[in-house]
Design a protein around this motif. Structure first.
Motif, PDB file in Angstrom:
ATOM      1  N   GLY A  81       1.783  -3.198 -13.685  1.00 43.42           N
ATOM      2  CA  GLY A  81       2.511  -4.402 -13.290  1.00 43.42           C
ATOM      3  C   GLY A  81       3.842  -4.512 -14.008  1.00 43.42           C
ATOM      4  N   ALA A  82       3.835  -4.196 -15.300  1.00 48.21           N
ATOM      5  CA  ALA A  82       5.074  -4.279 -16.085  1.00 48.21           C
ATOM      6  C   ALA A  82       6.113  -3.276 -15.596  1.00 48.21           C
ATOM      7  CB  ALA A  82       4.764  -4.029 -17.563  1.00 48.21           C
ATOM      8  N   ASP A  83       5.647  -2.206 -14.981  1.00 48.19           N
ATOM      9  CA  ASP A  83       6.550  -1.147 -14.518  1.00 48.19           C
ATOM     10  C   ASP A  83       7.060  -1.384 -13.091  1.00 48.19           C
ATOM     11  OD1 ASP A  83       7.825   1.154 -15.426  1.00 48.19           O
ATOM     12  OD2 ASP A  83       6.434   2.479 -14.393  1.00 48.19           O
ATOM     13  N   LEU A  84       6.582  -2.454 -12.447  1.00 44.91           N
ATOM     14  CA  LEU A  84       6.999  -2.751 -11.074  1.00 44.91           C
ATOM     15  C   LEU A  84       8.325  -3.507 -11.076  1.00 44.91           C
ATOM     16  CD1 LEU A  84       3.623  -3.923  -9.458  1.00 44.91           C
ATOM     17  CD2 LEU A  84       4.695  -1.681  -9.292  1.00 44.91           C
ATOM     18  N   ASN A  85       9.308  -2.946 -10.438  1.00 47.36           N
ATOM     19  CA  ASN A  85      10.624  -3.582 -10.355  1.00 47.36           C
ATOM     20  C   ASN A  85      10.761  -4.291  -9.006  1.00 47.36           C
ATOM     21  OD1 ASN A  85      13.283  -4.344 -10.375  1.00 47.36           O
ATOM     22  ND2 ASN A  85      14.126  -2.288 -10.590  1.00 47.36           N
ATOM     23  N   VAL A  86      10.488  -5.593  -8.990  1.00 54.12           N
ATOM     24  CA  VAL A  86      10.537  -6.341  -7.723  1.00 54.12           C
ATOM     25  C   VAL A  86      11.951  -6.438  -7.177  1.00 54.12           C
ATOM     26  CG1 VAL A  86       8.462  -7.701  -8.118  1.00 54.12           C
ATOM     27  CG2 VAL A  86      10.635  -8.508  -9.024  1.00 54.12           C
ATOM     28  N   GLY A  87      12.944  -6.171  -8.022  1.00 49.43           N
ATOM     29  CA  GLY A  87      14.335  -6.274  -7.592  1.00 49.43           C
ATOM     30  C   GLY A  87      14.710  -5.281  -6.514  1.00 49.43           C
ATOM     31  N   ILE A  88      13.945  -4.170  -6.398  1.00 50.15           N
ATOM     32  CA  ILE A  88      14.307  -3.148  -5.417  1.00 50.15           C
ATOM     33  C   ILE A  88      13.902  -3.543  -4.003  1.00 50.15           C
ATOM     34  CG2 ILE A  88      14.106  -1.313  -7.131  1.00 50.15           C
ATOM     35  CD1 ILE A  88      11.480  -0.508  -5.763  1.00 50.15           C
ATOM     36  N   ILE A  89      13.030  -4.567  -3.872  1.00 44.66           N
ATOM     37  CA  ILE A  89      12.519  -4.925  -2.545  1.00 44.66           C
ATOM     38  C   ILE A  89      13.654  -5.321  -1.609  1.00 44.66           C
ATOM     39  CG2 ILE A  89      11.096  -6.594  -1.278  1.00 44.66           C
ATOM     40  CD1 ILE A  89       9.186  -6.616  -3.640  1.00 44.66           C
ATOM     41  N   ALA A  90      14.632  -6.054  -2.155  1.00 42.86           N
ATOM     42  CA  ALA A  90      15.731  -6.544  -1.321  1.00 42.86           C
ATOM     43  C   ALA A  90      16.614  -5.423  -0.789  1.00 42.86           C
ATOM     44  CB  ALA A  90      16.579  -7.534  -2.123  1.00 42.86           C
ATOM     45  N   GLY A  91      16.543  -4.239  -1.403  1.00 40.75           N
ATOM     46  CA  GLY A  91      17.472  -3.179  -1.036  1.00 40.75           C
ATOM     47  C   GLY A  91      16.944  -2.136  -0.069  1.00 40.75           C
ATOM     48  N   VAL A  92      15.720  -2.285   0.427  1.00 41.36           N
ATOM     49  CA  VAL A  92      15.147  -1.219   1.249  1.00 41.36           C
ATOM     50  C   VAL A  92      15.472  -1.365   2.730  1.00 41.36           C
ATOM     51  CG1 VAL A  92      13.269  -0.736  -0.340  1.00 41.36           C
ATOM     52  CG2 VAL A  92      12.941  -2.429   1.457  1.00 41.36           C
ATOM     53  N   GLY A  93      15.803  -2.572   3.186  1.00 41.61           N
ATOM     54  CA  GLY A  93      16.200  -2.770   4.575  1.00 41.61           C
ATOM     55  C   GLY A  93      15.071  -2.566   5.563  1.00 41.61           C
ATOM     56  N   MET A  94      15.450  -2.383   6.831  1.00 38.48           N
ATOM     57  CA  MET A  94      14.484  -2.284   7.920  1.00 38.48           C
ATOM     58  C   MET A  94      13.616  -1.034   7.815  1.00 38.48           C
ATOM     59  SD  MET A  94      13.022  -3.603  10.430  1.00 38.48           S
ATOM     60  CE  MET A  94      14.050  -5.067  10.527  1.00 38.48           C
ATOM     61  N   ILE A  95      14.163   0.061   7.276  1.00 40.73           N
ATOM     62  CA  ILE A  95      13.354   1.289   7.132  1.00 40.73           C
ATOM     63  C   ILE A  95      12.158   1.021   6.234  1.00 40.73           C
ATOM     64  CG2 ILE A  95      13.347   3.710   6.440  1.00 40.73           C
ATOM     65  CD1 ILE A  95      16.345   3.761   6.851  1.00 40.73           C
ATOM     66  N   GLY A  96      12.388   0.334   5.123  1.00 45.99           N
ATOM     67  CA  GLY A  96      11.314   0.003   4.206  1.00 45.99           C
ATOM     68  C   GLY A  96      10.266  -0.889   4.856  1.00 45.99           C
ATOM     69  N   VAL A  97      10.717  -1.853   5.647  1.00 51.92           N
ATOM     70  CA  VAL A  97       9.795  -2.751   6.346  1.00 51.92           C
ATOM     71  C   VAL A  97       8.921  -1.959   7.313  1.00 51.92           C
ATOM     72  CG1 VAL A  97       9.624  -4.691   7.968  1.00 51.92           C
ATOM     73  CG2 VAL A  97      11.323  -4.754   6.121  1.00 51.92           C
ATOM     74  N   LEU A  98       9.543  -1.053   8.075  1.00 50.21           N
ATOM     75  CA  LEU A  98       8.786  -0.227   9.023  1.00 50.21           C
ATOM     76  C   LEU A  98       7.743   0.631   8.300  1.00 50.21           C
ATOM     77  CD1 LEU A  98      11.673   0.991  11.396  1.00 50.21           C
ATOM     78  CD2 LEU A  98       9.906  -0.705  11.896  1.00 50.21           C
TER      79      LEU A  98
END
Length: 389
Positions: free
Chosen positions: A283-300
């Motif tokens: 959990g400590a190693d999870l960087n939630v900040g990267i979620i905003a940067g993945v775009g539609m490809i990440g969502v798919l």
């Protein structure tokens, strides 16, 4: 003054215990509490535990995975496998292939480069067994779904490595038709799997011999810990999969030892704080900040990987005529994704270097999401199947 590492370890365990109590109020698995608490106090949120301290404690997750693999390998008792037949193998292959094909298809149809789509889709097969196993242990789940799930997650890594090797070979052929052949490209993952199984089998025999001659509880526990350590060390030196090797060692051991039940009861008693630290540090190693940067490809990727696993597991269940609850719910217990996927993402950087950073970011983002929702989905699936008492 820098905080002592032992104080940090104590803090991690105490905060994990507190988190376990808090999430019980919301009827969530303990694993979710450990991950969320680690995320909260880790370097990417409150920063109470700095990034360099998480890095210093990186040995703990590796040890924890060794004990997790030991527990999962124990499910491969031949008497049990004869009873369940081919179902776990067929389901593991189809849920892995299903995730790969669905992600590949969606990415290609949405207009993305074929080589990129194949490399990202190939990683979709990988499943992290740790969170799933912890939920099963916490709720003492029993039934057809649980019995099928544990062998499936054990086989899953082998399926992921082979699938990744095939996809990467095709991606290389598309980018460079004059390059190496499919057989050569498949050589590395096949050697890694074969080497892990061979080494694990040898170590399983040694494990049985040692626990036969050392008969006290303390000595047998010491032997078990030593065997996990030597397996992790040799795999690291030889470049083999430590998860597959530890599972194979355990699988061989339970089939040739008369005392395996007593030995695994001892390892279960000491593994609780190790597992707590593993999920807290994850959990400590999870960087939630990267979620905003993945775009539609990440969502798919995040959505259709789950769709592929659910469909593949269902199809495997239909083919093997398993219990209706297994067909219906097994796919939802295979959501977590972590170490193996991150390792494959690093490998992908050398295959499609122009997309390497994007693939790595998407996989890391997926890890954050899957590790947080995976334990909850597993608990809900086991509850729906009426296997949690």
């Amino acid at each position: 003054m820098q905080v002592n590492i032992f104080v940090i370890l104590a803090l991690c365990i105490l905060l994990s215990l507190l988190a376990g109590r808090i999430v019980k109020l919301a009827k969530l698995p303990n694993v979710t509490g450990y991950l969320l608490m680690g995320l909260l106090v880790g370097p990417y949120c409150l920063g109470i535990i700095p990034a360099d301290m998480v890095e210093q404690l990186s040995l703990i997750p590796e040890v924890a995975l060794g004990f997790i693999a030991l527990s999962i390998g124990a499910e491969f008792k031949l008497s049990y496998l004869k009873k369940v037949g081919k179902a776990p193998i067929v389901i593991a292959i189809l849920e892995g292939v299903g995730a790969v094909l669905v992600v590949d298809l969606v990415l290609i149809l949405s207009g993305h480069d074929v080589a990129f789509s194949l490399c990202l889709g190939a990683i979709a097969a990988a499943t992290a067994p740790a969170a799933t196993l912890m939920v099963v242990k916490q709720y003492k789940a029993e039934g057809p779904l649980t019995s099928t799930l544990l062998p499936v997650v054990a086989i899953d890594d082998a399926v992921a490595l082979i699938g990744f090797g095939i996809s990467v070979a095709i991606a290389k052929a598309i980018q460079d038709p004059s390059g190496s052949s499919l057989i050569l490209a498949l050589g590395k993952p096949l050697l890694e799997i074969g080497g892990a199984f061979l080494l694990g089998g040898i170590l399983g025999i040694l494990f049985a011999l040692l626990t036969k001659h050392f008969k006290s509880r303390n000595n047998r526990l010491s032997v078990a810990v030593a065997m996990v350590f030597v397996t992790l060390g040799l795999c690291d030196m030889l470049g083999l999969s430590n998860l597959l090797c530890c599972m194979m060692m355990s699988a061989v051991y339970v089939n040739i030892s008369d005392v395996y039940e007593q030995v695994f009861e001892l390892t279960d008693r000491i593994s609780a704080p190790i597992f707590m630290l593993f999920f807290f540090l994850s959990g400590a190693d999870l960087n939630v900040g990267i979620i905003a940067g993945v775009g539609m490809i990440g969502v798919l990727y995040v959505i259709f990987r789950v769709v592929g696993k659910v469909l593949g597991a269902y199809l495997g269940g239909v083919i093997c005529h398993v219990e209706p609850t297994v067909k219906k719910y097994l796919g939802y217990t295979l959501i977590p994704q972590a170490g193996v996927a991150i390792g494959l993402a690093s490998t992908a950087m050398s295959v499609v270097p122009e997309y390497g950073a994007m693939i790595q970011t998407i996989i890391l983002c997926g890890t954050v999401i899957y590790e947080l929702i995976g334990p909850i989905a597993t608990k809900l699936a086991l509850s729906k199947a009426k296997e949690i008492q």
